[in-house]
Design a protein around this motif. Structure first.
Motif, PDB file in Angstrom:
ATOM      1  N   UNK A 287     -71.079 -14.888 -94.971  1.00  0.00           N
ATOM      2  CA  UNK A 287     -70.012 -14.149 -95.660  1.00  0.00           C
ATOM      3  C   UNK A 287     -69.393 -13.100 -94.749  1.00  0.00           C
ATOM      4  N   UNK A 288     -70.230 -12.432 -93.960  1.00  0.00           N
ATOM      5  CA  UNK A 288     -69.719 -11.407 -93.048  1.00  0.00           C
ATOM      6  C   UNK A 288     -68.807 -12.004 -91.987  1.00  0.00           C
ATOM      7  N   UNK A 289     -69.181 -13.144 -91.439  1.00  0.00           N
ATOM      8  CA  UNK A 289     -68.347 -13.788 -90.416  1.00  0.00           C
ATOM      9  C   UNK A 289     -66.995 -14.169 -91.017  1.00  0.00           C
TER      10      UNK A 289
ATOM     11  N   UNK B 228     -68.803   0.367 -97.625  1.00  0.00           N
ATOM     12  CA  UNK B 228     -69.730   1.102 -96.755  1.00  0.00           C
ATOM     13  C   UNK B 228     -70.429   0.245 -95.705  1.00  0.00           C
ATOM     14  N   UNK B 229     -69.920  -0.957 -95.441  1.00  0.00           N
ATOM     15  CA  UNK B 229     -70.506  -1.800 -94.393  1.00  0.00           C
ATOM     16  C   UNK B 229     -69.401  -2.217 -93.429  1.00  0.00           C
ATOM     17  N   UNK B 230     -69.544  -1.779 -92.175  1.00  0.00           N
ATOM     18  CA  UNK B 230     -68.588  -2.139 -91.130  1.00  0.00           C
ATOM     19  C   UNK B 230     -69.331  -2.830 -89.994  1.00  0.00           C
ATOM     20  N   UNK B 231     -68.719  -3.887 -89.470  1.00  0.00           N
ATOM     21  CA  UNK B 231     -69.306  -4.605 -88.349  1.00  0.00           C
ATOM     22  C   UNK B 231     -68.542  -4.290 -87.074  1.00  0.00           C
ATOM     23  N   UNK B 232     -69.298  -4.144 -85.993  1.00  0.00           N
ATOM     24  CA  UNK B 232     -68.703  -3.941 -84.677  1.00  0.00           C
ATOM     25  C   UNK B 232     -68.163  -5.278 -84.192  1.00  0.00           C
TER      26      UNK B 232
ATOM     27  N   UNK C 188     -61.175 -14.212 -76.788  1.00  0.00           N
ATOM     28  CA  UNK C 188     -62.610 -14.058 -77.024  1.00  0.00           C
ATOM     29  C   UNK C 188     -62.936 -12.840 -77.873  1.00  0.00           C
ATOM     30  N   UNK C 189     -63.812 -13.066 -78.871  1.00  0.00           N
ATOM     31  CA  UNK C 189     -64.314 -12.015 -79.748  1.00  0.00           C
ATOM     32  C   UNK C 189     -65.829 -12.144 -79.838  1.00  0.00           C
ATOM     33  N   UNK C 190     -66.466 -11.053 -80.220  1.00  0.00           N
ATOM     34  CA  UNK C 190     -67.898 -11.077 -80.504  1.00  0.00           C
ATOM     35  C   UNK C 190     -68.178 -10.216 -81.716  1.00  0.00           C
ATOM     36  N   UNK C 191     -69.062 -10.687 -82.582  1.00  0.00           N
ATOM     37  CA  UNK C 191     -69.405  -9.944 -83.795  1.00  0.00           C
ATOM     38  C   UNK C 191     -70.865  -9.518 -83.714  1.00  0.00           C
ATOM     39  N   UNK C 192     -71.104  -8.226 -83.894  1.00  0.00           N
ATOM     40  CA  UNK C 192     -72.473  -7.722 -84.028  1.00  0.00           C
ATOM     41  C   UNK C 192     -72.796  -7.727 -85.511  1.00  0.00           C
ATOM     42  N   UNK C 193     -73.802  -8.494 -85.907  1.00  0.00           N
ATOM     43  CA  UNK C 193     -74.094  -8.640 -87.330  1.00  0.00           C
ATOM     44  C   UNK C 193     -74.668  -7.361 -87.926  1.00  0.00           C
ATOM     45  N   UNK C 194     -74.597  -7.282 -89.244  1.00  0.00           N
ATOM     46  CA  UNK C 194     -75.011  -6.062 -89.937  1.00  0.00           C
ATOM     47  C   UNK C 194     -76.472  -5.731 -89.653  1.00  0.00           C
ATOM     48  N   UNK C 195     -76.701  -4.432 -89.503  1.00  0.00           N
ATOM     49  CA  UNK C 195     -78.045  -3.946 -89.261  1.00  0.00           C
ATOM     50  C   UNK C 195     -78.434  -3.883 -87.793  1.00  0.00           C
ATOM     51  N   UNK C 196     -77.540  -4.268 -86.891  1.00  0.00           N
ATOM     52  CA  UNK C 196     -77.845  -4.256 -85.458  1.00  0.00           C
ATOM     53  C   UNK C 196     -76.776  -3.484 -84.707  1.00  0.00           C
ATOM     54  N   UNK C 197     -77.171  -2.868 -83.616  1.00  0.00           N
ATOM     55  CA  UNK C 197     -76.236  -2.123 -82.783  1.00  0.00           C
ATOM     56  C   UNK C 197     -75.464  -1.103 -83.587  1.00  0.00           C
TER      57      UNK C 197
ATOM     58  N   UNK D 221     -62.017 -17.714 -79.894  1.00  0.00           N
ATOM     59  CA  UNK D 221     -63.413 -18.107 -79.720  1.00  0.00           C
ATOM     60  C   UNK D 221     -64.244 -16.899 -80.131  1.00  0.00           C
ATOM     61  N   UNK D 222     -65.128 -17.090 -81.100  1.00  0.00           N
ATOM     62  CA  UNK D 222     -65.909 -15.992 -81.658  1.00  0.00           C
ATOM     63  C   UNK D 222     -67.382 -16.224 -81.353  1.00  0.00           C
ATOM     64  N   UNK D 223     -67.989 -15.268 -80.656  1.00  0.00           N
ATOM     65  CA  UNK D 223     -69.414 -15.339 -80.319  1.00  0.00           C
ATOM     66  C   UNK D 223     -70.222 -14.600 -81.370  1.00  0.00           C
ATOM     67  N   UNK D 224     -71.318 -15.230 -81.792  1.00  0.00           N
ATOM     68  CA  UNK D 224     -72.224 -14.656 -82.779  1.00  0.00           C
ATOM     69  C   UNK D 224     -73.584 -14.493 -82.122  1.00  0.00           C
ATOM     70  N   UNK D 225     -74.032 -13.255 -82.045  1.00  0.00           N
ATOM     71  CA  UNK D 225     -75.298 -12.961 -81.364  1.00  0.00           C
ATOM     72  C   UNK D 225     -76.494 -13.362 -82.213  1.00  0.00           C
ATOM     73  N   UNK D 226     -77.588 -13.627 -81.533  1.00  0.00           N
ATOM     74  CA  UNK D 226     -78.830 -13.996 -82.201  1.00  0.00           C
ATOM     75  C   UNK D 226     -79.592 -12.795 -82.707  1.00  0.00           C
ATOM     76  N   UNK D 227     -80.744 -13.068 -83.287  1.00  0.00           N
ATOM     77  CA  UNK D 227     -81.587 -12.028 -83.859  1.00  0.00           C
ATOM     78  C   UNK D 227     -81.970 -10.974 -82.834  1.00  0.00           C
ATOM     79  N   UNK D 228     -81.803  -9.733 -83.214  1.00  0.00           N
ATOM     80  CA  UNK D 228     -82.163  -8.623 -82.343  1.00  0.00           C
ATOM     81  C   UNK D 228     -81.127  -8.292 -81.288  1.00  0.00           C
ATOM     82  N   UNK D 229     -80.090  -9.086 -81.168  1.00  0.00           N
ATOM     83  CA  UNK D 229     -79.056  -8.853 -80.159  1.00  0.00           C
ATOM     84  C   UNK D 229     -77.792  -8.320 -80.809  1.00  0.00           C
ATOM     85  N   UNK D 230     -76.908  -7.801 -79.981  1.00  0.00           N
ATOM     86  CA  UNK D 230     -75.577  -7.398 -80.424  1.00  0.00           C
ATOM     87  C   UNK D 230     -74.566  -8.268 -79.694  1.00  0.00           C
ATOM     88  N   UNK D 231     -73.311  -8.128 -80.045  1.00  0.00           N
ATOM     89  CA  UNK D 231     -72.267  -8.893 -79.361  1.00  0.00           C
ATOM     90  C   UNK D 231     -72.178  -8.519 -77.885  1.00  0.00           C
ATOM     91  N   UNK D 232     -72.748  -7.390 -77.516  1.00  0.00           N
ATOM     92  CA  UNK D 232     -72.733  -6.971 -76.111  1.00  0.00           C
ATOM     93  C   UNK D 232     -73.547  -7.915 -75.221  1.00  0.00           C
TER      94      UNK D 232
END
Length: 135
Positions: free
Chosen positions: A110-112, A44-48, A85-94, A59-70
């Protein structure tokens, strides 16, 4: 404060909040060249995950607190000649979901790894800012 004055103050406050929310949600449009996919990292947990394409080493971009991969939408496409290039929006955001029983910051590493494994990325370069660079 009288009951009437409190009701007027509350109504004005709610009106202002509604206006700010309406402005914020209608102002941003996603015009980036990425593809969006969702990767399951636990039940039940999916990441954008954003995929801007490109060739070469991932190359994988990881956004900071309060941000999304956008947050990387303008920057990432300029690097597609240097890698994929990839970007991961961490759980609980966006658009990423979360588990109410977990602290999203504690699950970041673990999510990354789960996303890297799901996408079968070999020897990726990880780049992050703020909490995205923490783990």
């Amino acid at each position: 404060m009288s009951h009437h004055l409190w009701r007027v103050s509350f109504a004005c406050g709610m009106f202002l909040v509604a206006q700010l929310y309406a402005q914020g949600s209608s102002a941003w449009r996603d015009t980036s060249t990425h593809r969006i996919r969702f990767v399951s990292v636990e039940k039940n947990v999916q990441l954008e995950v954003l995929d801007w394409g490109g060739h070469g080493r991932p190359i994988v971009f990881l956004a900071g607190g309060g941000s999304t991969a956008h947050v990387f939408d303008d920057f990432a496409p300029k690097l597609t000649t240097s890698g994929h290039l990839y970007g991961i929006t961490r759980r609980g955001f966006g658009a990423s979901s979360y588990s109410a029983t977990d602290n999203p910051a504690d699950r970041l590493g673990d999510d990354v790894v789960a996303v890297l494994d799901a996408l079968k990325l070999v020897k990726p370069i990880l780049a992050g800012h703020s909490i995205g660079a923490r783990k």
